[in-house]
Scaffold this active site. Structure first.
Site: not given
Ligand SMILES: Cc1cc2nc3c(=O)[nH]c(=O)nc-3n(C[C@H](O)[C@H](O)[C@H](O)COP(=O)(O)OP(=O)(O)OC[C@H]3O[C@@H](n4cnc5c(N)ncnc54)[C@H](O)[C@@H]3O)c2cc1C
Length: 398
Positions: A244, A385
């Site tokens: 990816e 992050e």
């Molecule tokens: C437009 C878009 C398309 C996407 N398409 C797909 C798809 O097709 N299939 C799929 O499976 N997923 C998809 N995703 C999901 C994407 O992989 C996740 O949004 C991403 O992994 C972040 O997870 P979360 O949104 O649950 O945020 P969280 O993991 O809940 O994070 C929230 C915040 O906390 C921060 N954070 C989390 N953990 C840590 C750490 N250990 N240290 C410091 N900061 C941290 C993050 O940086 C973020 O700012 C998509 C996301 C977007 C926005």
């Protein structure tokens, strides 16, 4: 390390340019250049053109119908795709599932699915993320319980990009709650037409229903759709993520964005002069261009190392952070350049054939949409992050 292209590589670039000039439909490149909305049919048309030339499986080996190109050639191809304003290649089947099946799929899975990815018969989407499993992906809760020769799947995926177009979804599912969370995950291929699947659109800040929730209620999936072994899905999931993250720097996209920014700033007038002649604005454009040039060199170094057989390490995290920040900075400068024209965002104007008059110059029309849409760059593919955490641990040893 020699970062210059060889004669062979330069000839390869010329070959690609000539092909795009000849075969990329002007209608499609005009849409991409103008920031118009692309339809499923647009992507399929472009994929079919590339496939007919044998250039769709860019990351695939020849034995499976791919190009067999090394990292340098792939990079040249990606640069030329963006320079020609061609539609991007949709990655889910080609860059994500394909490599996983080649490495871990059964012979029957390879024989059935790989040709259908190339032919476009199957449009795949990625079912990894869930409301409580994004950065913490190992927390996947969607369950798959064995019932005879089927798994019964219940749960919810989210942020599923272009899931509304998909024929199939590859999912991480929980098949065991014993031991560490990583040890109970399996990798399952699911037909989107199976009863019990519901796709619900999520409209993003730019007004686009680009992502979805996918809900599973007692969805029966044949056991032959399991990839590899039960409870070994985490290994396959991580392997997929390394694929990816190819082209993670997005140098071509950044270059195209920078060229468009310069055009806009050359046309916009500020105090009676083109905005690009304003020293303050010009300095900001120059800074982002310098950052892009530096990143390009780092990217080429990584590619040269990959071509020499070295696996990229934390460099890919650096490229992810830098590449996405640069693109977001370019988008922000473009938004500032068009000034008040950034405010009236008319979504319908992005449709092909729309007779909605844009407010202001045509080049201003997609600026806001792109600015909003690219907020995603620093979230998906491993948030910035999280990438910084990786850099601090592996490079800075903090
Ligand atoms: C437009 C878009 C398309 C996407 N398409 C797909 C798809 O097709 N299939 C799929 O499976 N997923 C998809 N995703 C999901 C994407 O992989 C996740 O949004 C991403 O992994 C972040 O997870 P979360 O949104 O649950 O945020 P969280 O993991 O809940 O994070 C929230 C915040 O906390 C921060 N954070 C989390 N953990 C840590 C750490 N250990 N240290 C410091 N900061 C941290 C993050 O940086 C973020 O700012 C998509 C996301 C977007 C926005």
């Amino acid at each position: 390390m020699d970062l210059n292209y060889t004669d062979d590589q330069r000839a390869f670039r010329d070959e690609i340019r000539a092909f795009f000039k000849d075969k990329l439909p002007a209608r499609l490149s005009a849409k991409v250049a103008a920031g118009k909305r692309l339809t499923k049919a647009d992507y399929e048309e472009w994929h079919a053109i590339l496939n007919a030339r044998g250039w769709l499986g860019v990351t695939w080996p020849k034995e499976h119908g791919g190009t067999g190109w090394d990292a340098v050639r792939r990079n040249i191809f990606e640069e030329e795709i963006t320079a020609a304003h061609a539609p991007r290649i949709i990655p889910f089947g080609l860059n994500m599932l394909g490599p996983v099946l080649m490495a871990f799929g059964s012979e029957a899975q390879k024989a059935h699915y790989l040709p259908r990815i190339l032919s476009g018969e199957d449009w795949w989407c990625q079912g990894y993320s869930e409301p409580g499993a994004g950065s913490d992906l190992a927390n996947v809760q969607t369950s798959a319980v064995r019932d005879g020769d089927h798994y019964v799947v219940n749960g919810q995926k989210t942020w599923t990009t272009l899931g509304q177009y998909a024929d199939k979804i590859f999912c991480l599912v929980r098949t065991s709650r014993e031991g560490k969370p990583q040890q109970g995950i399996s990798f399952l291929l699911i037909d989107m037409k199976t009863p019990g699947i519901e796709v619900r659109p999520i409209v993003l800040i730019d007004g686009e229903p680009e992502v979805n929730e996918v809900w599973f209620t007692d969805v029966r999936v044949p056991v032959e759709n399991l990839v590899g072994e039960e409870n070994k899905g985490w290994t396959y999931a991580k392997y997929l993520l390394t694929h990816e993250r190819t082209n993670i720097a997005g140098v071509g996209f950044a270059r195209a964005g920078l060229a468009s920014l310069k055009r806009i700033a050359g046309e916009q007038v500020h105090n009676g002069r083109p905005l690009i002649e304003n020293p303050y604005f010009a300095a900001r454009v120059a800074q982002v261009e310098i950052d892009l040039m530096a990143m390009d060199t780092t990217n080429l170094r990584t590619i040269a190392a990959a071509a020499a057989g070295q696996a990229p390490g934390a460099e890919s995290s650096m490229l992810k952070v830098k590449g996405t920040v640069i693109r977001q900075q370019i988008n922000a400068l473009a938004r500032q350049a068009v000034g008040p024209y950034a405010a009236p965002f008319v979504s319908e104007a992005l449709d092909e054939g729309s007779n909605v008059e844009p407010v202001g110059p045509a080049y201003a029309m997609p600026v806001t949409q792109t600015y909003f849409n690219n907020r995603k760059l620093s979230i998906y593919g491993g948030s910035n992050e999280v990438q910084r955490q990786i850099i601090s641990k592996t490079i800075l040893e903090l």
